[in-house]
Design a protein around this motif. Structure first.
Motif: not given
Length: 311
Positions: A1-23
Motif C-alpha cells: 500500500m502506498k504510504s500516506l503523507p504525515e498527518q497533522p493533529i486533528t484540532t481543526s473545527k468546521g461548520y456542519i449543517f447535516d449528517f445523513k445516515r444510511f445514505a
C-alpha cells in the motif's frame, strides 16, 4: 500500500449543517454523508441552500411552531416579529440569535449548522461504522467541502486512520494545491461539470468554469476512481448541446471517464422558504421520465462516453 503523507493533529473545527445516515446514493454501500457549510458557487438551483453561507444562519420551521411567541419576546431589535398572524424573521438585525433559538421550545427557530471539532464529527461518523465493513464509508459533501479545506483534510485523515472508505462530492472550484493534498486520502471522487458554456456557467453559478475544467482534467488523470456528474436543470443544463459538449470534453480528458447524468431533484424547493430565499422556478418542474433520461444518455454515448453511471 502506498504510504500516506504525515498527518497533522486533528484540532481543526468546521461548520456542519447535516449528517445523513444510511445514505445509499453518495458512494458505494451504506454511507454516512457529512455536509460542510460554505460554497463559492451560488447555483440558481442549489439543492442545499443552507450550505451556501459559510456561517450558521437562522432557520424558521413553521410546521414546528406553536405560536407561543417566546422568540418574539426574546427579540430585542425586531429581528423576530409577529405580523399578520405569522412569525417574521429579519436576519439582518443585531440580535442575540442564540438567546432566541434557546427560547424556542419546539426548535421551530434553529441554526442551520453547528461547529464541530474533527473528533466530534468522527464520533458521529463512528455510530455507523458497523455498516462500513459491507462496502460503505464516509462521504463529505456540502456546500463545497474544499471551502473549509483545513477541516476537510483533517476529517479525511482521521477517517483513513480508522480504515474508513472516503468519498467526496465537490464542484472542484478550488486550488490545485488543495486537490493534490486531499487526493491521497480519497477513495472516490464525485465532481460536477454543470455547464460547458462559460458565460452560461457564470450566469447560473456566479463563477467561471475554467478552474473547474482544469481540475477535472487533473483528477481524471491522477485518480482511478472519479465520477463526473451533470445535474439536469430544466432550461439551464438540460440541453442536448450541453450534454454533448460536456461528454466530448470528458472523453478528451480520459476516454475511460465515468459519467453520471443526474435527474432533476424537485425536493429542494421546500428548503428555500425556511431561509426566506427565492427558488429559481416559480412552478417547480417534474422529474424527467425514463424516456427523457434515455435521450440524454444516448447523446452522451454518441459523444464517446463508454462508462455511463446509471442508477
Amino acid at each position: 500500500m502506498k504510504s500516506l503523507p504525515e498527518q497533522p493533529i486533528t484540532t481543526s473545527k468546521g461548520y456542519i449543517f447535516d449528517f445523513k445516515r444510511f445514505a445509499t446514493h453518495d458512494g458505494q454501500g451504506i454511507r454516512t454523508t457529512v455536509f460542510l457549510k460554505g460554497c463559492p458557487l451560488h447555483c440558481a438551483w442549489c439543492q442545499n441552500p443552507e450550505g451556501l453561507s459559510p456561517k450558521p444562519e437562522i432557520m424558521y420551521m413553521p410546521n414546528n411552531c406553536i405560536h407561543c411567541l417566546c422568540c418574539v419576546h426574546a427579540s430585542k431589535h425586531k429581528g423576530v416579529t409577529f405580523t399578520g398572524h405569522r412569525i417574521c424573521v429579519d436576519r439582518s438585525q443585531p440580535e442575540d440569535w442564540h438567546a432566541i433559538v434557546d427560547a424556542c421550545p419546539t426548535t421551530a427557530m434553529r441554526f442551520d449548522a453547528k461547529q464541530y471539532t474533527v473528533d466530534q464529527a468522527m464520533k458521529e461518523v463512528r455510530k455507523d461504522k458497523a455498516f462500513f465493513k459491507y462496502g460503505g464509508g464516509l462521504t463529505i459533501s456540502g456546500g463545497e467541502p474544499f471551502f473549509q479545506f483545513d477541516f476537510l483534510l483533517a476529517l479525511l485523515q482521521a477517517a483513513k486512520r480508522e480504515g474508513i472508505h472516503t468519498a467526496i462530492e465537490t464542484t472542484l472550484f478550488t486550488s490545485l494545491e488543495h486537490i493534490q493534498k486531499a487526493l491521497p486520502y480519497l477513495d472516490q471522487v464525485y465532481c460536477d461539470y454543470k455547464c460547458w458554456n462559460d458565460d452560461q456557467h457564470r450566469s447560473y453559478t456566479g463563477v467561471s468554469n475554467q478552474t473547474i475544467l482544469k481540475n477535472i482534467r487533473y483528477v481524471l488523470n491522477h485518480h482511478n476512481h472519479v465520477i463526473v456528474r451533470t445535474p439536469l436543470i430544466p432550461q439551464m443544463t438540460a440541453t442536448d448541446e450541453n450534454i454533448r459538449k460536456i461528454s466530448e470534453f470528458l472523453v478528451s480528458c480520459n476516454p475511460e471517464v465515468h459519467y453520471e447524468i443526474l435527474n432533476y431533484n424537485p425536493m429542494a424547493q421546500a428548503k428555500y422558504a425556511y431561509l426566506d430565499m427565492e427558488y429559481c422556478f416559480e412552478e417547480n418542474p417534474k422529474l424527467y421520465s425514463a424516456d427523457q433520461m434515455e435521450h440524454f444518455y444516448d447523446i452522451a454515448r454518441k459523444s464517446g462516453i463508454k462508462h455511463l453511471v446509471i442508477e
